[in-house]
Design an enzyme around this catalytic site. Structure first.
Site, PDB file in Angstrom:
ATOM      1  N   ASP A 141      41.083  36.979  16.666  1.00 18.10           N
ATOM      2  CA  ASP A 141      40.843  38.422  16.596  1.00 18.10           C
ATOM      3  C   ASP A 141      41.282  38.940  15.223  1.00 18.10           C
ATOM      4  O   ASP A 141      42.109  38.327  14.547  1.00 18.10           O
ATOM      5  CB  ASP A 141      41.633  39.150  17.695  1.00 18.10           C
ATOM      6  CG  ASP A 141      41.234  40.623  17.796  1.00 18.10           C
ATOM      7  OD1 ASP A 141      42.066  41.432  18.229  1.00 18.10           O
ATOM      8  OD2 ASP A 141      40.088  40.968  17.440  1.00 18.10           O
ATOM      9  N   ASN A 142      40.730  40.081  14.804  1.00 21.89           N
ATOM     10  CA  ASN A 142      41.208  40.822  13.627  1.00 21.89           C
ATOM     11  C   ASN A 142      41.042  40.112  12.301  1.00 21.89           C
ATOM     12  O   ASN A 142      41.864  40.308  11.386  1.00 21.89           O
ATOM     13  CB  ASN A 142      42.698  41.187  13.788  1.00 21.89           C
ATOM     14  CG  ASN A 142      42.992  41.839  15.100  1.00 21.89           C
ATOM     15  OD1 ASN A 142      43.764  41.324  15.914  1.00 21.89           O
ATOM     16  ND2 ASN A 142      42.356  42.975  15.353  1.00 21.89           N
TER      17      ASN A 142
HETATM   18  O1  LIG Z   1      52.213  39.518  19.722  1.00 21.45           O
HETATM   19  C1  LIG Z   1      53.042  39.435  18.867  1.00 21.45           C
HETATM   20  C2  LIG Z   1      53.542  40.726  18.250  1.00 21.45           C
HETATM   21  S1  LIG Z   1      52.525  41.139  16.875  1.00 21.45           S
HETATM   22  C3  LIG Z   1      51.095  41.953  17.554  1.00 21.45           C
HETATM   23  C4  LIG Z   1      49.870  41.310  16.938  1.00 21.45           C
HETATM   24  N1  LIG Z   1      48.660  42.162  16.835  1.00 21.45           N
HETATM   25  C5  LIG Z   1      48.510  43.043  15.839  1.00 21.45           C
HETATM   26  O2  LIG Z   1      49.371  43.231  14.992  1.00 21.45           O
HETATM   27  C6  LIG Z   1      47.232  43.852  15.800  1.00 21.45           C
HETATM   28  C7  LIG Z   1      47.162  44.973  14.978  1.00 21.45           C
HETATM   29  C8  LIG Z   1      45.983  45.761  14.923  1.00 21.45           C
HETATM   30  C9  LIG Z   1      45.910  46.954  14.046  1.00 21.45           C
HETATM   31  C10 LIG Z   1      47.028  47.775  13.853  1.00 21.45           C
HETATM   32  C11 LIG Z   1      46.947  48.894  13.030  1.00 21.45           C
HETATM   33  C12 LIG Z   1      45.745  49.204  12.408  1.00 21.45           C
HETATM   34  F1  LIG Z   1      45.661  50.300  11.615  1.00 21.45           F
HETATM   35  C13 LIG Z   1      44.640  48.401  12.577  1.00 21.45           C
HETATM   36  C14 LIG Z   1      44.719  47.286  13.396  1.00 21.45           C
HETATM   37  C15 LIG Z   1      44.880  45.427  15.720  1.00 21.45           C
HETATM   38  C16 LIG Z   1      44.955  44.295  16.545  1.00 21.45           C
HETATM   39  O3  LIG Z   1      43.897  43.951  17.346  1.00 21.45           O
HETATM   40  C17 LIG Z   1      46.112  43.508  16.582  1.00 21.45           C
HETATM   41  O4  LIG Z   1      46.097  42.407  17.393  1.00 21.45           O
HETATM   42  C18 LIG Z   1      53.607  38.076  18.430  1.00 21.45           C
HETATM   43  C19 LIG Z   1      54.232  37.942  17.199  1.00 21.45           C
HETATM   44  C20 LIG Z   1      54.752  36.703  16.815  1.00 21.45           C
HETATM   45  C21 LIG Z   1      54.638  35.618  17.653  1.00 21.45           C
HETATM   46  O5  LIG Z   1      55.144  34.373  17.287  1.00 21.45           O
HETATM   47  C22 LIG Z   1      54.010  35.764  18.920  1.00 21.45           C
HETATM   48  O6  LIG Z   1      53.937  34.648  19.730  1.00 21.45           O
HETATM   49  C23 LIG Z   1      53.486  36.985  19.307  1.00 21.45           C
HETATM   50 MG   LIG Z   2      44.058  41.962  18.014  1.00 27.17          MG
END
Ligand SMILES: O=C(CSCCNC(=O)c1cc(-c2ccc(F)cc2)cc(O)c1O)c1ccc(O)c(O)c1
Ligand SMILES: [Mg+2]
Length: 214
Positions: free
Chosen positions: A169-170
């Site tokens: 994704d993204n």
């Molecule tokens: O899940 C996590 C926490 S980070 C969330 C990730 N997702 C995003 O950051 C994410 C962000 C945006 C987005 C935000 C602001 C905007 F202006 C535009 C887009 C959209 C998405 O679809 C996303 O998925 C995790 C971390 C470390 C690990 O090792 C683990 O196993 C898990």
């Molecule tokens: Mg995402």
């Protein structure tokens, strides 16, 4: 005390979705995030592309990196064959608490194992601790700078087999430039870009499907 966005998303599920009906859970979250407040679920437009890839792969084993509130977890699991298993990794304990309740509301606890921790620490433990051989499908949706190191780690740990599918994704927004360059230039992957939009917006985003060639 002030509620968090994940708590409000769970509330929308409990108020608007039918227990045991995964598609009504997906619909309730999409309606809330489209009409009330944006949240980083894969969403309904990219979600349809996700559905088509899941249906095509028909995976027995799925790994999801980044659970958040469990929207894509439920969306994927609702399409899996009877004995298939989905392992989802979430780093943030607050997200995990909400996701477990969303998964329970959908009635999918038997298909889904949510593991809390950092993907970089958990991936090397997959075989011994979770009894996994290889993954048929991996959905990457966690920290965007972890997509490439974790993909290399999955290869090193022998978690990918000839034909394993990575769906990321993204890849445009927020963007994963190093990952995209790697899977598109490596002779060991066959990649395809599915153009779409950032969830609940008109901003361009997309999913990259990469088949591991072994
Ligand atoms: O899940 C996590 C926490 S980070 C969330 C990730 N997702 C995003 O950051 C994410 C962000 C945006 C987005 C935000 C602001 C905007 F202006 C535009 C887009 C959209 C998405 O679809 C996303 O998925 C995790 C971390 C470390 C690990 O090792 C683990 O196993 C898990
Ligand atoms: Mg995402």
């Amino acid at each position: 005390t002030q509620s968090t966005r994940p708590q409000r998303i769970l509330g929308a599920v409990q108020q608007n979705a039918t227990r045991g009906d995964p598609r009504s859970v997906v619909r309730a979250i999409d309606q809330y995030c489209r009409n009330q407040e944006w949240a980083m679920n894969v969403g309904d437009e990219k979600g349809c592309i996700l559905d088509s890839v899941v249906s095509e792969v028909n995976p027995a084993t799925v790994l999801e990196l980044g659970t958040y509130c469990g929207y894509s977890t439920v969306r994927i699991a609702s399409l899996l064959p009877p004995h298939a298993k989905l392992i989802t990794l979430e780093f943030n304990p607050e997200f995990a608490v909400i996701a477990r309740q969303v998964i329970a509301w959908a009635g999918l606890e038997d298909k889904i194992q949510l593991v809390e921790g950092a993907s970089g620490d958990l991936i090397p433990k997959m075989k011994e601790q979770f009894g996994v051989e290889t993954f048929d499908l991996v959905f990457l949706d966690h920290w965007k700078d972890r997509y490439l190191p974790d993909t290399k780690l999955m290869e090193e740990c022998g978690l990918l087999r000839k034909g394993s599918v990575l769906l990321a994704d993204n890849v445009i927004c927020p963007g994963t430039p190093d990952y995209l360059e790697f899977v598109r230039s490596s002779p060991r992957y066959e990649s395809q870009y599915f153009k779409s939009h950032l969830e609940y917006t008109k901003v361009e985003d997309g999913l990259e499907k990469s088949v591991f060639l072994g």
